[in-house]
Design an enzyme around this catalytic site. Structure first.
Site, PDB file in Angstrom:
ATOM      1  N   PRO A 262      47.502  32.059  45.686  1.00 31.92           N
ATOM      2  CA  PRO A 262      48.354  30.999  45.967  1.00 31.92           C
ATOM      3  C   PRO A 262      48.667  30.414  44.459  1.00 31.92           C
ATOM      4  CG  PRO A 262      46.170  30.181  46.217  1.00 31.92           C
ATOM      5  CD  PRO A 262      46.047  31.628  45.965  1.00 31.92           C
ATOM      6  N   GLY A 263      48.490  30.990  43.407  1.00 35.64           N
ATOM      7  CA  GLY A 263      49.050  30.454  42.069  1.00 35.64           C
ATOM      8  C   GLY A 263      48.031  29.566  41.043  1.00 35.64           C
ATOM      9  N   LYS A 265      45.484  30.679  39.226  1.00 36.00           N
ATOM     10  CA  LYS A 265      45.556  31.225  37.937  1.00 36.00           C
ATOM     11  C   LYS A 265      46.645  31.090  37.140  1.00 36.00           C
ATOM     12  CE  LYS A 265      41.878  34.333  39.678  1.00 36.00           C
ATOM     13  NZ  LYS A 265      42.119  33.961  41.127  1.00 36.00           N
ATOM     14  N   CYS A 382      37.067  38.306  43.220  1.00 31.18           N
ATOM     15  CA  CYS A 382      36.198  37.629  43.619  1.00 31.18           C
ATOM     16  C   CYS A 382      35.015  38.286  44.618  1.00 31.18           C
ATOM     17  CB  CYS A 382      36.828  36.286  44.531  1.00 31.18           C
ATOM     18  SG  CYS A 382      37.770  37.043  45.919  1.00 31.18           S
TER      19      CYS A 382
END
Length: 448
Positions: A262-263, A265, A382
């Site tokens: 969802p942004g 990083k 992850c």
């Protein structure tokens, strides 16, 4: 909401999660909003849903001796027994009599007299006899799997890869709730100012011992804060924040974030660039790309360009050597974030890991030519599984002699993490920092 309705809501949520294989965190949040549940009751509802999910296998093992026909149990009755067993075995603050009374009342409302009688009988038996011992499971790996409610194939895999003690630590930590962390937008505000702002709103926060620009919330959901809404803060796990450090983007760099939603990083990289250069942020789904753009606007970042695109096709859209830095946060099994999504461990299969590695290698193949000579490619996931991490990277390096491991990775990491890096790789297990399980490899494209 009265407590009995909180328990009924927990039963319905657990049914929906199991039936639709929906993520618990998404359903729980929507249920809280839809039912306007008070903050006092949100805690109990969250505890019942997550706790029961985290310990589902163990709870079923405990229930087994008390059930005559377990296969004939209706789904909602099984969930009701699970949440009540969870309260009686694991929650000291709730008296057994209260848990039993509420369960019987729910059974009366939702079922017939026979069901409420059976529920009462099973729970009274547990109250008299106590929880079943797991000592009868002689094999230590099988016992660990049942004690910590992880599928046996997964525990065997972790024991093979990490050794018994490291695997045991990780399984046990997966049964605990994670602490929420936020990343302070240092372009807008200092750490001290942001923490003071949060404390004025009633949040209890502390500075992260791992990431210099991160805060940890000991009380309160940071996503509801004024600091978040006004762009002073992003919600992001500490492990995830390390990707931007590993990338080491410098002023005016042209950066590709290939699987960005969802942004978190993307926006971290853009902040580290000081709003200079450009971050091209890609994701497969239009609605997720919109989420990245919304986050960029909220944070006041103008150096992000979003595109909906399958990153396996990037060579059709960008020229070779277009980017100074590339981040590939690849789709993965997510085995490092089980504390946030405890239901995932029951739906994953071993063959999923091999399938995902093929996708990960295709993505690496696709983005590699877009990197400039001398540039840095960071591959991250992850997960904690070697097949998706070290093995995927080794396969890529074996077939791409123009790339090598970047042994300067540790120099770019925060001091608290440097010692965990080995050569050009960083594998964080949940117990290492109390954050998500996460993997990073830093690769350098040789100058031709």
């Amino acid at each position: 909401m009265a407590n009995k309705n909180v328990r009924e809501a927990a039963v319905e949520l657990l049914e929906a999660i199991e039936k639709n294989q929906s993520y618990s965190n998404l359903l729980l949040n929507s249920s809280i909003k839809k039912n306007d549940i008070s903050s006092k009751d949100v805690g109990l509802l969250t505890e019942l849903v997550y706790g029961t999910l985290q310990r589902k296998m163990t709870l079923d093992y405990q229930m087994e001796p008390f059930l005559k026909n377990p296969k004939k149990l209706e789904s909602w009755v099984r969930q009701l027994l699970r949440i009540t067993f969870y309260q009686m075995i694991y929650l000291d603050k709730i008296p057994d009599r209260a848990a039993i009374y509420e369960a019987v009342e729910i059974a009366k409302r939702k079922g017939h007299k026979g069901i409420s009688g059976m529920v009462n009988g099973v729970l009274r038996s547990l109250q008299r006899q106590g929880a079943r011992s797991l000592d009868s499971i002689k094999d230590s790996v099988e016992r660990l799997a049942m004690e910590t409610s992880h599928p046996l194939w997964l525990v065997k895999r972790w024991v093979d890869q990490l050794g018994f003690e490291r695997a045991k630590e990780m399984c046990e930590l997966n049964l605990t709730a994670p602490m929420q962390t936020g990343r302070v937008n240092l372009m807008k505000v200092s750490m001290d100012e942001c923490m003071a702002m949060l404390e004025e709103e009633g949040y209890l926060v502390e500075a992260s011992p791992v990431i210099p620009e991160a805060v940890k919330s000991k009380k309160g959901n940071l996503a509801h804060s004024r600091a978040f809404k006004e762009g002073y803060l992003s919600i992001q796990d500490e492990s995830s924040m390390l990707a931007a450090y590993a990338l080491g983007a410098e002023k005016d760099n042209h950066v590709l974030d290939a699987c960005a939603a969802p942004g978190g990083k993307t926006t971290h990289i853009a902040e580290k660039l000081g709003n200079t250069g450009q971050v091209i942020s890609l994701d497969l789904h239009e609605h997720k790309v919109k989420l990245i753009a919304d986050n960029a606007r909220r944070l006041g970042l103008s150096n992000i360009e979003t595109k909906a695109m399958d990153s396996r096709t990037v060579q059709e859209h960008f020229n070779a050597g277009s980017f100074d830095r590339i981040l590939l946060d690849a789709p993965c099994s997510g085995l490092g974030v089980m504390r946030r999504k405890p239901d995932m461990k029951y739906t994953k299969k071993e063959e999923d890991i091999m399938h995902l590695q093929k996708v990960q290698l295709k993505l690496l193949e696709a983005v590699a030519p877009l990197l400039k000579d001398g540039g840095t490619l960071v591959y991250s996931t992850c997960t904690v599984d070697r097949e998706e991490n070290e093995n995927a990277v080794r396969q890529f390096l074996d077939s791409h002699p123009e790339f090598s491991g970047d042994h300067s990775l540790a120099e770019r990491l925060p001091d608290a993490v440097k010692a965990l890096a080995k050569d050009f790789e960083l594998q964080i297990l949940p117990q290492d920092l109390g954050s998500d399980g996460f993997y990073i490899a830093s690769l350098r494209k040789k100058v031709q």
